[in-house]
Design a protein around this motif. Sequence first.
Motif, PDB file in Angstrom:
ATOM      1  N   TYR A  16       0.818  -1.210   0.000  1.00 29.79           N
ATOM      2  CA  TYR A  16       0.000   0.000   0.000  1.00 29.79           C
ATOM      3  C   TYR A  16       0.857   1.269   0.000  1.00 29.79           C
ATOM      4  CZ  TYR A  16      -4.466  -2.387   0.952  1.00 29.79           C
ATOM      5  OH  TYR A  16      -5.608  -3.143   0.860  1.00 29.79           O
ATOM      6  N   ILE A  17       2.111   1.150   0.458  1.00 25.67           N
ATOM      7  CA  ILE A  17       2.926   2.357   0.643  1.00 25.67           C
ATOM      8  C   ILE A  17       3.095   3.186  -0.638  1.00 25.67           C
ATOM      9  CG2 ILE A  17       5.319   3.092   1.117  1.00 25.67           C
ATOM     10  CD1 ILE A  17       5.205   1.244   3.567  1.00 25.67           C
ATOM     11  N   PRO A  18       3.496   2.566  -1.770  1.00 25.95           N
ATOM     12  CA  PRO A  18       3.605   3.401  -2.980  1.00 25.95           C
ATOM     13  C   PRO A  18       2.281   4.051  -3.361  1.00 25.95           C
ATOM     14  CG  PRO A  18       4.560   1.232  -3.348  1.00 25.95           C
ATOM     15  CD  PRO A  18       3.887   1.175  -2.029  1.00 25.95           C
ATOM     16  N   ILE A  19       1.178   3.326  -3.195  1.00 26.70           N
ATOM     17  CA  ILE A  19      -0.130   3.875  -3.563  1.00 26.70           C
ATOM     18  C   ILE A  19      -0.445   5.088  -2.690  1.00 26.70           C
ATOM     19  CG2 ILE A  19      -2.563   3.319  -3.865  1.00 26.70           C
ATOM     20  CD1 ILE A  19      -1.734   0.335  -3.833  1.00 26.70           C
ATOM     21  N   LEU A  20      -0.166   4.928  -1.399  1.00 29.19           N
ATOM     22  CA  LEU A  20      -0.397   6.013  -0.449  1.00 29.19           C
ATOM     23  C   LEU A  20       0.441   7.231  -0.810  1.00 29.19           C
ATOM     24  CD1 LEU A  20      -1.722   6.641   2.392  1.00 29.19           C
ATOM     25  CD2 LEU A  20       0.516   6.110   3.324  1.00 29.19           C
ATOM     26  N   ILE A  21       1.727   6.975  -1.097  1.00 30.25           N
ATOM     27  CA  ILE A  21       2.648   8.083  -1.382  1.00 30.25           C
ATOM     28  C   ILE A  21       2.183   8.861  -2.609  1.00 30.25           C
ATOM     29  CG2 ILE A  21       4.962   8.594  -2.241  1.00 30.25           C
ATOM     30  CD1 ILE A  21       6.032   6.438  -0.381  1.00 30.25           C
ATOM     31  N   PHE A  22       1.909   8.159  -3.708  1.00 32.90           N
ATOM     32  CA  PHE A  22       1.530   8.865  -4.931  1.00 32.90           C
ATOM     33  C   PHE A  22       0.176   9.549  -4.765  1.00 32.90           C
ATOM     34  CE2 PHE A  22       4.242   5.439  -7.063  1.00 32.90           C
ATOM     35  CZ  PHE A  22       5.359   6.237  -7.036  1.00 32.90           C
ATOM     36  N   VAL A  68      15.749   9.506  10.944  1.00 30.06           N
ATOM     37  CA  VAL A  68      15.342  10.514   9.972  1.00 30.06           C
ATOM     38  C   VAL A  68      14.595   9.804   8.864  1.00 30.06           C
ATOM     39  CG1 VAL A  68      17.089  12.266  10.317  1.00 30.06           C
ATOM     40  CG2 VAL A  68      17.594  10.286   8.894  1.00 30.06           C
ATOM     41  N   TRP A  69      13.672  10.516   8.240  1.00 21.68           N
ATOM     42  CA  TRP A  69      12.911   9.898   7.154  1.00 21.68           C
ATOM     43  C   TRP A  69      13.697   9.995   5.860  1.00 21.68           C
ATOM     44  CZ3 TRP A  69       9.067   6.666   7.797  1.00 21.68           C
ATOM     45  CH2 TRP A  69       8.407   6.691   9.023  1.00 21.68           C
ATOM     46  N   ASP A  70      14.870   9.375   5.913  1.00 22.07           N
ATOM     47  CA  ASP A  70      15.709   9.307   4.732  1.00 22.07           C
ATOM     48  C   ASP A  70      15.194   8.190   3.825  1.00 22.07           C
ATOM     49  OD1 ASP A  70      18.349   9.314   3.222  1.00 22.07           O
ATOM     50  OD2 ASP A  70      18.269   7.299   4.068  1.00 22.07           O
ATOM     51  N   ALA A  71      15.391   8.341   2.508  1.00 23.58           N
ATOM     52  CA  ALA A  71      14.828   7.371   1.566  1.00 23.58           C
ATOM     53  C   ALA A  71      15.346   5.959   1.831  1.00 23.58           C
ATOM     54  CB  ALA A  71      15.133   7.782   0.137  1.00 23.58           C
ATOM     55  N   ARG A  72      16.673   5.851   2.106  1.00 22.08           N
ATOM     56  CA  ARG A  72      17.230   4.527   2.335  1.00 22.08           C
ATOM     57  C   ARG A  72      16.660   3.889   3.590  1.00 22.08           C
ATOM     58  NH1 ARG A  72      22.669   3.525   0.222  1.00 22.08           N
ATOM     59  NH2 ARG A  72      22.952   5.141  -1.327  1.00 22.08           N
ATOM     60  N   LEU A  73      16.668   4.659   4.685  1.00 23.02           N
ATOM     61  CA  LEU A  73      16.143   4.100   5.937  1.00 23.02           C
ATOM     62  C   LEU A  73      14.693   3.676   5.758  1.00 23.02           C
ATOM     63  CD1 LEU A  73      17.599   6.351   8.771  1.00 23.02           C
ATOM     64  CD2 LEU A  73      18.302   4.100   8.018  1.00 23.02           C
ATOM     65  N   THR A  74      13.917   4.522   5.070  1.00 20.48           N
ATOM     66  CA  THR A  74      12.512   4.195   4.892  1.00 20.48           C
ATOM     67  C   THR A  74      12.348   2.916   4.067  1.00 20.48           C
ATOM     68  OG1 THR A  74      12.139   6.562   4.897  1.00 20.48           O
ATOM     69  CG2 THR A  74      10.286   5.184   4.290  1.00 20.48           C
ATOM     70  N   SER A  81       9.077   4.684  -5.197  1.00 15.85           N
ATOM     71  CA  SER A  81       8.117   5.597  -4.586  1.00 15.85           C
ATOM     72  C   SER A  81       8.722   6.300  -3.377  1.00 15.85           C
ATOM     73  CB  SER A  81       6.840   4.843  -4.202  1.00 15.85           C
ATOM     74  OG  SER A  81       7.062   4.038  -3.070  1.00 15.85           O
ATOM     75  N   VAL A  82       9.486   5.542  -2.596  1.00 18.16           N
ATOM     76  CA  VAL A  82      10.079   6.146  -1.399  1.00 18.16           C
ATOM     77  C   VAL A  82      11.146   7.171  -1.786  1.00 18.16           C
ATOM     78  CG1 VAL A  82      11.451   5.655   0.632  1.00 18.16           C
ATOM     79  CG2 VAL A  82       9.533   4.200   0.087  1.00 18.16           C
ATOM     80  N   ASP A  83      11.962   6.858  -2.800  1.00 21.11           N
ATOM     81  CA  ASP A  83      12.966   7.820  -3.271  1.00 21.11           C
ATOM     82  C   ASP A  83      12.295   9.099  -3.760  1.00 21.11           C
ATOM     83  OD1 ASP A  83      15.066   6.232  -2.692  1.00 21.11           O
ATOM     84  OD2 ASP A  83      15.369   5.474  -4.742  1.00 21.11           O
ATOM     85  N   TRP A  84      11.219   8.901  -4.522  1.00 22.83           N
ATOM     86  CA  TRP A  84      10.518  10.047  -5.102  1.00 22.83           C
ATOM     87  C   TRP A  84       9.882  10.886  -4.001  1.00 22.83           C
ATOM     88  CZ3 TRP A  84       5.360  11.513  -5.207  1.00 22.83           C
ATOM     89  CH2 TRP A  84       5.042  12.513  -6.130  1.00 22.83           C
ATOM     90  N   ASN A 135      10.938  11.092  -1.043  1.00 21.94           N
ATOM     91  CA  ASN A 135      12.000  11.742  -0.291  1.00 21.94           C
ATOM     92  C   ASN A 135      12.455  13.043  -0.959  1.00 21.94           C
ATOM     93  OD1 ASN A 135      15.257  11.409   0.768  1.00 21.94           O
ATOM     94  ND2 ASN A 135      13.531  11.344   2.167  1.00 21.94           N
ATOM     95  N   THR A 136      12.539  13.040  -2.309  1.00 21.26           N
ATOM     96  CA  THR A 136      12.943  14.271  -2.979  1.00 21.26           C
ATOM     97  C   THR A 136      11.849  15.321  -2.866  1.00 21.26           C
ATOM     98  OG1 THR A 136      12.078  13.424  -5.051  1.00 21.26           O
ATOM     99  CG2 THR A 136      14.425  13.132  -4.660  1.00 21.26           C
ATOM    100  N   LEU A 137      10.601  14.857  -2.720  1.00 19.64           N
ATOM    101  CA  LEU A 137       9.482  15.788  -2.591  1.00 19.64           C
ATOM    102  C   LEU A 137       9.506  16.487  -1.237  1.00 19.64           C
ATOM    103  CD1 LEU A 137       7.103  16.382  -4.534  1.00 19.64           C
ATOM    104  CD2 LEU A 137       5.718  14.875  -3.112  1.00 19.64           C
ATOM    105  N   HIS A 138       9.875  15.737  -0.207  1.00 23.58           N
ATOM    106  CA  HIS A 138       9.856  16.288   1.158  1.00 23.58           C
ATOM    107  C   HIS A 138      11.268  16.298   1.740  1.00 23.58           C
ATOM    108  CE1 HIS A 138       5.441  15.610   1.267  1.00 23.58           C
ATOM    109  NE2 HIS A 138       5.750  14.515   0.599  1.00 23.58           N
ATOM    110  N   GLN A 139      12.257  16.752   0.959  1.00 22.11           N
ATOM    111  CA  GLN A 139      13.645  16.651   1.410  1.00 22.11           C
ATOM    112  C   GLN A 139      13.877  17.436   2.696  1.00 22.11           C
ATOM    113  OE1 GLN A 139      16.295  14.800   1.257  1.00 22.11           O
ATOM    114  NE2 GLN A 139      17.035  15.334  -0.755  1.00 22.11           N
ATOM    115  N   PRO A 140      14.177  16.763   3.799  1.00 17.70           N
ATOM    116  CA  PRO A 140      14.551  17.536   4.984  1.00 17.70           C
ATOM    117  C   PRO A 140      15.996  18.002   4.831  1.00 17.70           C
ATOM    118  CG  PRO A 140      14.376  15.188   5.477  1.00 17.70           C
ATOM    119  CD  PRO A 140      14.217  15.338   4.011  1.00 17.70           C
ATOM    120  N   PRO A 141      16.310  19.231   5.211  1.00 19.66           N
ATOM    121  CA  PRO A 141      17.622  19.791   4.910  1.00 19.66           C
ATOM    122  C   PRO A 141      18.773  19.061   5.596  1.00 19.66           C
ATOM    123  CG  PRO A 141      16.331  21.237   6.336  1.00 19.66           C
ATOM    124  CD  PRO A 141      15.427  20.164   5.888  1.00 19.66           C
TER     125      PRO A 141
END
Lengths: 221, 196, 246
Positions: free
Chosen positions: A170-176, C124-130, C176-179, C181-187
């Motif tokens: 569900y995570i990608p769906i939620l994110i997009f 941190v909500w980093d893309a890799r960690l997530t 999706s997580v990478d994308w 992350n770039t959308l909500h990039q914490p400094p």
Amino acid sequence: MSLFADTFRRDIRLGLRRKGQILMAPVFFMMVSVLFPLAMGPDPVVLKLAGPGLLAVAALLAALLPLDTLFRDDDADGTIDLLLLSPAPLSLYVAGKTAAYWVLTSLPLLAVAPLMMIVLDMPLRMAGITLCALFPVTFLLNLAGQTGAALALGTRTGSILLALLLIPFYIPILIFGASAIDLARNGLDAGMPLFLLWALLAVALPAAPLATAAILKGLNE
Amino acid sequence: MAVFSGQSLSCVRGQTIVFENLSFTVGGGGILALSGVNGAGKTSLLRLMAGFLKPAAGTLLWNNEPFDAPEEKIHWLGVDNALKPDLTVRENLSYWARGGDTDAALAKMDMSAFARAPARYLSAGQKRRAALCRLFLSPRPLWLLDEPANSLDAASESKLHALVKEHAAGGGMAIIATHNPQAWHPDNILKIGAAA
Amino acid sequence: MSNALFALANPARFRKVGMPLLWVSSAASAALFAWGLWLALLASPADYLQQEAVRIMYIHVPAAWMALGTYSSLAFAALSFLIWRHTLAGLYIRAMAPVGAAFTAICLITGSIWGQPTWGTWWVWDARLTSVLVLFFLYAGIIALADAFENRERGLKAAAWLSLIGMVNLPVIKFSVDWWNTLHQPPSVSSFARMVEPAVDKSMLTPLLAMAGAYLFLFIALAVLRLESEIMSRRIESARMRRNHG
């Protein structure tokens, strides 16, 4: 195609004869949407920020709730056995079932979504783009959900197990979905996440029923 | 006329052997009764014939060729009736009709009077009869019936015996799991799990 | 003889190969851990920027590799279980999903400990960690599903399907997580990628590879050990069943 149409018609009919169950999903969706402002306070600034995400999370939870019953009756009463001995492919049955499930649980949810936008202090001119995102979101949630429901068929801890299985998917769906609404709210171009949602839908629409049918066949052995 | 046979079939569930080395032959016009105590594997053997289970050993043959496309040959009646309680008997049946004549099928088991009744109002025997109506929606040569006479009254049961005979007389075959094999006047009785 | 009966016999052959493999890989793992930890903790230089904190990398990075590697092996096992019906492959999924989850947990925990001195926060909500966190959820789902059925074989099959579908979905989740992350990039995190993927100095490469080898042999040893115990528990169960059947 007739197995698709027959299953769709049968499940809609079954759903309509249990009116209480149809109302459950949208009412649950509304209740969850109302819980967030109650938990976070009614500050319009906070609600504006959180609104799109809340809508997406509420839709996700509403889709998850009744999922474990999707194939349960058909499995328990021997319908699936009979379908395995029917000349039409089982994936058509799965697709018909998913379509009916979407009409019964997600369509009412889309209908009340504008109402929830008012509650969450989102401008109504965004209703169009919100529905444009929630449509593929709810459909994708259902497609992933039916696969999960087939996997967990016959377990004792249906609902909780399903949540555990399905959340990674569900995570990608939620994110997009949430991003699309959020970008639009900020006056930015939401084309990218919307495109991704519809692209995912284009892939999942044929793939998920095929996978689910294979699972139903395989697990029965 | 077709011949359906199985040769030295074994069935393994998990690590338990349900049965081993069973063989049978049914020709067109034949009735085979499966008998055995509870848990002997009657249902497993039927499910194996229907292709729901894969045999651990042995083969199923149709006219001495590997058995395939069971969906064109088999009518299945399981232990459960596969009826939706919220649909009427006719609606239940027409889901499976695919162009078959629903009314004629209902008449076969004397269910015409109940066509418009929701299945949840039926008694257990009436439900069984409604499920049996599915056999008459389309002609398929092989009937696999698991305890078909469950909950049936004496009149319905003898009616069913006659219908099975009629199916066999028309060149069809029937394989019936039952605790009362003699009642079906079978050509053969396969006793399963005699050792147990 | 039949396929399934062959498959039941297969584990016996596995045992013959498995036991020597268990000893060899355990010994190799222990030796490499000793050497690698000595290099990592004592004999390698501290980092110019991160000082001593960099040493946790030698635990963290190989764990991340193993977390992904174990998942790929599950997906491969799932394929051979579902297509070729190798019983051992089905048992492998059941046996190794918890090991993969443990590698993932080690990766998450050490990452968090590493984050405290370097970023000043545990998470941190980093893309890799997530992504790694989602991978952990996937493992959790497989473990739960494999155990949820009365019928063990059914649990194995369901877990195999889930592993396979998860593998197909992994790139989508990652993207999706990478994308996101770039959308909500914490400094504060933007430097993270540079920390893990700099041109690694040779003085750091040797301990890193030694530790990776140690993890790999540990993985092999655990695979043999846990498969063996899965086979044993199946044997016990079937013995019990036979006794109940009289």
